[in-house]
Write an enzyme that holds these catalytic residues in place. Structure first.
Site, PDB file in Angstrom:
ATOM      1  N   TYR A 120       0.855  -1.191   0.000  1.00 39.00           N
ATOM      2  CA  TYR A 120       0.000   0.000   0.000  1.00 39.00           C
ATOM      3  C   TYR A 120       0.893   1.244   0.000  1.00 39.00           C
ATOM      4  O   TYR A 120       1.603   1.527   0.970  1.00 39.00           O
ATOM      5  CB  TYR A 120      -0.916   0.025   1.218  1.00 39.00           C
ATOM      6  CG  TYR A 120      -2.009  -1.031   1.206  1.00 39.00           C
ATOM      7  CD1 TYR A 120      -2.254  -1.799   0.080  1.00 39.00           C
ATOM      8  CD2 TYR A 120      -2.794  -1.258   2.335  1.00 39.00           C
ATOM      9  CE1 TYR A 120      -3.255  -2.761   0.073  1.00 39.00           C
ATOM     10  CE2 TYR A 120      -3.795  -2.216   2.332  1.00 39.00           C
ATOM     11  CZ  TYR A 120      -4.017  -2.965   1.206  1.00 39.00           C
ATOM     12  OH  TYR A 120      -5.011  -3.924   1.200  1.00 39.00           O
ATOM     13  N   SER A 215      -5.304 -14.104   2.380  1.00 36.32           N
ATOM     14  CA  SER A 215      -6.303 -13.297   1.693  1.00 36.32           C
ATOM     15  C   SER A 215      -6.581 -13.895   0.324  1.00 36.32           C
ATOM     16  O   SER A 215      -5.671 -14.353  -0.366  1.00 36.32           O
ATOM     17  CB  SER A 215      -5.843 -11.836   1.556  1.00 36.32           C
ATOM     18  OG  SER A 215      -4.910 -11.682   0.515  1.00 36.32           O
TER      19      SER A 215
END
Length: 265
Positions: A120, A215
């Site tokens: 990110y 994930s």
């Protein structure tokens, strides 16, 4: 009228405002206080019911606190976690002051779980968050910090060395000594479960990661990891939105992406 009451009043408006952060609209906050236009003029019709502003404001404050303390909890690994967590992919354009305000607002609402990933902002989101933690002693203990690793430029990498290197970078940028949760960021189809297991063992033994997960993994991919990984994989974080429905589409289609079976337009 000198008693804390309004003798003549016309309701003018209920205020709402939108808080817009750089590049992204995040929240719309209703302000739970009503604006009254107060006119002391005999020709206006009197308000028969006296309105005690102080009582109204106190009631509003109580109701807000009740709402803030009713965040739904979910059970994960025997622990109660908030049903809503705050993602950090878009905080890179915040100032430290804006991020502090967001953290406090979410804490007031019962949201203390923050989801990061090393990609990110190429690490800048974690660095910003770490700066806020360092200037607010005691804040870290109020938060649950999660991050993800395994995505490199152009490929995925769940090798032991890369996982260990990634976690050291993450906790360094966040200026903390441990992560509450570490997730493997999307599936590495060339994964060696033995290497993941060795990395997780080292991280757990060193106290750098308390809990683990993945994930966007399928059940079979999780089962493959479980053949070697000793720690429970407590979370599978799934990408799902109105514009990204692949997790729902998968069981619907077999060997096709033809949408005519669900479309009447």
């Amino acid at each position: 009228n000198g008693e804390g009451h309004l003798k003549y009043a016309l309701p003018a408006a209920v205020i709402s405002c939108e808080i817009v952060y750089p590049n992204h609209f995040l929240f719309s906050y209703p302000l739970y206080s009503m604006l009254f236009l107060v006119i002391y003029y005999k020709k206006l019709l009197p308000v028969n019911i006296k309105i005690d502003l102080y009582e109204r404001l106190a009631y509003t404050e109580r109701r807000n606190k009740e709402r803030m303390n009713t965040m739904k909890q979910v059970n994960v690994g025997g622990r109660s976690l908030p049903a809503i967590i705050q993602g950090c992919m878009r905080i890179g354009g915040f100032s430290e002051e804006q991020l502090e305000g967001l953290i406090q607002t979410q804490l007031d609402l019962g949201i203390n779980y923050w989801d990061h990933a090393d990609i990110y902002g190429q690490g800048t989101c974690e660095e910003l968050f770490g700066n806020v933690l360092s200037r607010n002693p005691g804040l870290r203990e109020k938060l649950i910090l999660q991050s993800k690793c395994g995505i490199r430029v152009g490929r995925y990498d769940f090798s032991k060395d890369y996982i260990l290197e990634s976690v050291d970078g993450i906790i360094g940028r966040l200026k903390t000594d441990h992560l509450d949760y570490l997730l493997l960021h999307r599936p590495d189809l060339l994964v060696e479960p033995e290497e993941v297991a060795e990395a997780f063992d080292k991280l757990a033994q060193a106290g750098k990661v308390l809990h683990f997960g993945v994930s966007n993994h399928t059940p079979s991919q999780i089962q493959l990891l479980k053949t070697c990984v000793r720690q429970p994989l407590e979370i599978n974080q799934i990408q799902l939105s109105l514009t990204h429905t692949l997790v729902l589409d998968g069981p619907t289609y077999f060997n096709t992406t033809d949408v005519r079976g669900i479309c009447r337009d």
